[in-house]
Structure formats: structure tokens, C-alpha cells
Design a protein around this motif. Structure first.
Motif, short mmCIF file in Angstrom:
data_model
loop_
_atom_site.label_atom_id
_atom_site.label_comp_id
_atom_site.label_asym_id
_atom_site.label_seq_id
_atom_site.Cartn_x
_atom_site.Cartn_y
_atom_site.Cartn_z
N THR A 1 0.85 -1.19 0.00
CA THR A 1 0.00 0.00 0.00
C THR A 1 0.89 1.24 0.00
OG1 THR A 1 -0.18 0.10 2.42
CG2 THR A 1 -1.88 -1.15 1.23
N TYR A 2 0.39 2.28 -0.64
CA TYR A 2 1.08 3.57 -0.74
C TYR A 2 0.09 4.65 -0.31
CZ TYR A 2 4.36 0.96 -3.66
OH TYR A 2 5.26 0.05 -4.15
N ASP A 3 0.36 5.32 0.79
CA ASP A 3 -0.53 6.36 1.29
C ASP A 3 0.18 7.70 1.29
OD1 ASP A 3 -2.78 4.65 2.01
OD2 ASP A 3 -1.44 3.85 3.55
N ALA A 4 -0.41 8.67 0.59
CA ALA A 4 0.11 10.04 0.59
C ALA A 4 -0.43 10.75 1.84
CB ALA A 4 -0.32 10.77 -0.66
N ILE A 5 0.47 11.40 2.55
CA ILE A 5 0.12 12.08 3.80
C ILE A 5 0.67 13.51 3.73
CG2 ILE A 5 0.41 12.08 6.32
CD1 ILE A 5 1.03 8.99 5.96
N ASP A 6 -0.21 14.49 3.97
CA ASP A 6 0.24 15.88 4.03
C ASP A 6 1.01 16.12 5.32
OD1 ASP A 6 -1.05 16.34 1.64
OD2 ASP A 6 -2.71 17.47 2.53
N ARG A 7 2.06 16.95 5.20
CA ARG A 7 2.86 17.38 6.34
C ARG A 7 2.82 18.90 6.38
NH1 ARG A 7 6.92 14.11 8.32
NH2 ARG A 7 8.39 15.85 8.24
N PRO A 8 3.17 19.53 7.49
CA PRO A 8 3.09 21.00 7.57
C PRO A 8 3.88 21.73 6.47
CG PRO A 8 3.37 20.09 9.76
CD PRO A 8 3.52 18.94 8.79
N ARG A 9 5.03 21.18 6.05
CA ARG A 9 5.85 21.84 5.03
C ARG A 9 5.99 21.01 3.76
NH1 ARG A 9 11.03 22.37 6.52
NH2 ARG A 9 10.83 20.96 8.26
N GLY A 10 5.13 20.01 3.59
CA GLY A 10 5.23 19.17 2.40
C GLY A 10 4.36 17.94 2.49
N GLY A 11 4.98 16.79 2.22
CA GLY A 11 4.21 15.56 2.24
C GLY A 11 5.10 14.33 2.32
N GLU A 12 4.45 13.20 2.45
CA GLU A 12 5.18 11.93 2.48
C GLU A 12 4.33 10.85 1.84
OE1 GLU A 12 5.03 9.36 6.35
OE2 GLU A 12 5.12 11.46 7.01
N VAL A 13 5.02 9.80 1.42
CA VAL A 13 4.35 8.59 0.97
C VAL A 13 4.78 7.49 1.93
CG1 VAL A 13 4.12 6.86 -0.86
CG2 VAL A 13 4.27 9.29 -1.45
N ARG A 14 3.80 6.93 2.62
CA ARG A 14 4.05 5.82 3.55
C ARG A 14 3.81 4.54 2.78
NH1 ARG A 14 5.22 2.08 6.45
NH2 ARG A 14 4.83 1.96 8.69
N ILE A 15 4.80 3.66 2.79
CA ILE A 15 4.77 2.41 2.04
C ILE A 15 4.69 1.25 3.04
CG2 ILE A 15 5.94 1.02 0.30
CD1 ILE A 15 7.63 3.60 -0.31
N ARG A 16 3.67 0.39 2.88
CA ARG A 16 3.47 -0.72 3.84
C ARG A 16 3.23 -2.03 3.10
NH1 ARG A 16 0.35 3.41 6.34
NH2 ARG A 16 1.03 3.87 8.46
N THR A 17 3.75 -3.10 3.71
CA THR A 17 3.48 -4.45 3.22
C THR A 17 3.81 -5.46 4.31
OG1 THR A 17 3.90 -6.03 1.43
CG2 THR A 17 5.79 -4.78 2.23
N GLN A 18 3.24 -6.63 4.19
CA GLN A 18 3.59 -7.76 5.05
C GLN A 18 4.39 -8.80 4.29
OE1 GLN A 18 3.04 -7.66 8.41
NE2 GLN A 18 2.38 -5.59 7.88
N ASP A 19 4.66 -8.55 3.02
CA ASP A 19 5.37 -9.46 2.13
C ASP A 19 6.89 -9.25 2.32
OD1 ASP A 19 6.76 -10.46 -0.13
OD2 ASP A 19 5.07 -10.10 -1.46
#
Length: 130
Positions: free
Chosen positions: A86-104
Motif C-alpha cells: 500500500t502507498y498512502d500520501a500524507i500531508d505534512r506541515p511543510r510538504g508531504g510523504e508517501v508511507r509504504i506498507r506491506t507484510q510481504d
């Protein structure tokens, strides 16, 4: 690479900070503007992170290729294992991030390989969070 990155990301990398962090279930890509007053740059980063999340979710790693002018390690496995990541885009106060998750486990190893390459090529902080 900085010039290609500015074209792909839409912001000057010299006035932004990248972090590529390994996490036990994947990792995260962070991009922040140096200052909170550049609202246009912050909006551009957030849009870029949403675009990255959508592209990566589809197994499309064209943007990292464009920035680095080479196939980025880990992306072939990430593409073939995309249904398990999974790839989740998350806003941050000065930009953003992509959180990458897996159990594989194979996907986690590929994500870590991808992030390690990014850290080296961008000369960015990161590493493994425990």
C-alpha cells in the motif's frame, strides 16, 4: 540529477529536504520545503506525493527513472508485488510523504533496497527506524 528532479517534482531540491526511511513493514519517503511560507511549493510537493502514491500503486516507477536516469533498484520487485503493497500520501506541515506498507518479506526487502538507493543518490538522511 537535481535539475531532472526539479522537473519531475516541481520544486527545487536545494531548498527542500528529502528523507527516505526504512520501517519494519516498508518505509516512507518525505519531502518538505525548508520554510513554511512557500505555500505554492508545499502544495506542489503534496500533489507530487499524491501522484507518486497513485503511480507506485499501479506499479509505475517512471518518475524515479526520470529523476535518476536509470532503473532504480527494488522497483522491479515492487512492481511485481504491487498487490501486496500500500502507498498512502500524507500531508505534512511543510510538504508531504508517501508511507509504504506491506507484510510481504520480498516486498519489504525491495522497498528497503529502493529507499537505500534514494538515500545514496540524493545524499539524504534516513536509514532504519526501529
Amino acid at each position: 540529477m537535481q535539475q531532472r528532479g526539479q522537473v519531475v517534482m516541481g520544486v527545487d531540491q536545494y531548498t527542500s529536504a528529502h528523507v527516505f526511511e526504512d520501517l519494519p513493514d516498508g518505509g516512507r519517503i518525505v519531502l518538505d520545503r525548508d520554510g513554511a511560507t512557500d505555500t505554492s511549493g508545499i502544495a506542489t510537493i503534496r500533489a507530487h506525493m499524491r501522484d507518486i502514491a497513485v503511480a507506485f500503486r499501479a506499479g509505475d516507477f517512471t518518475k524515479p527513472f526520470q529523476v535518476h536516469a536509470q532503473v532504480v533498484p527494488g522497483t522491479a520487485v515492487m512492481a511485481t508485488h504491487r498487490a501486496a503493497i500500500t502507498y498512502d500520501a500524507i500531508d505534512r506541515p511543510r510538504g508531504g510523504e508517501v508511507r509504504i506498507r506491506t507484510q510481504d518479506p520480498a516486498a519489504v526487502a525491495a522497498i528497503h533496497e529502493f529507499l537505500a538507493f534514494q538515500r545514496r543518490d540524493h545524499r539524504s538522511p534516513g536509514g532504519t527506524a526501529r
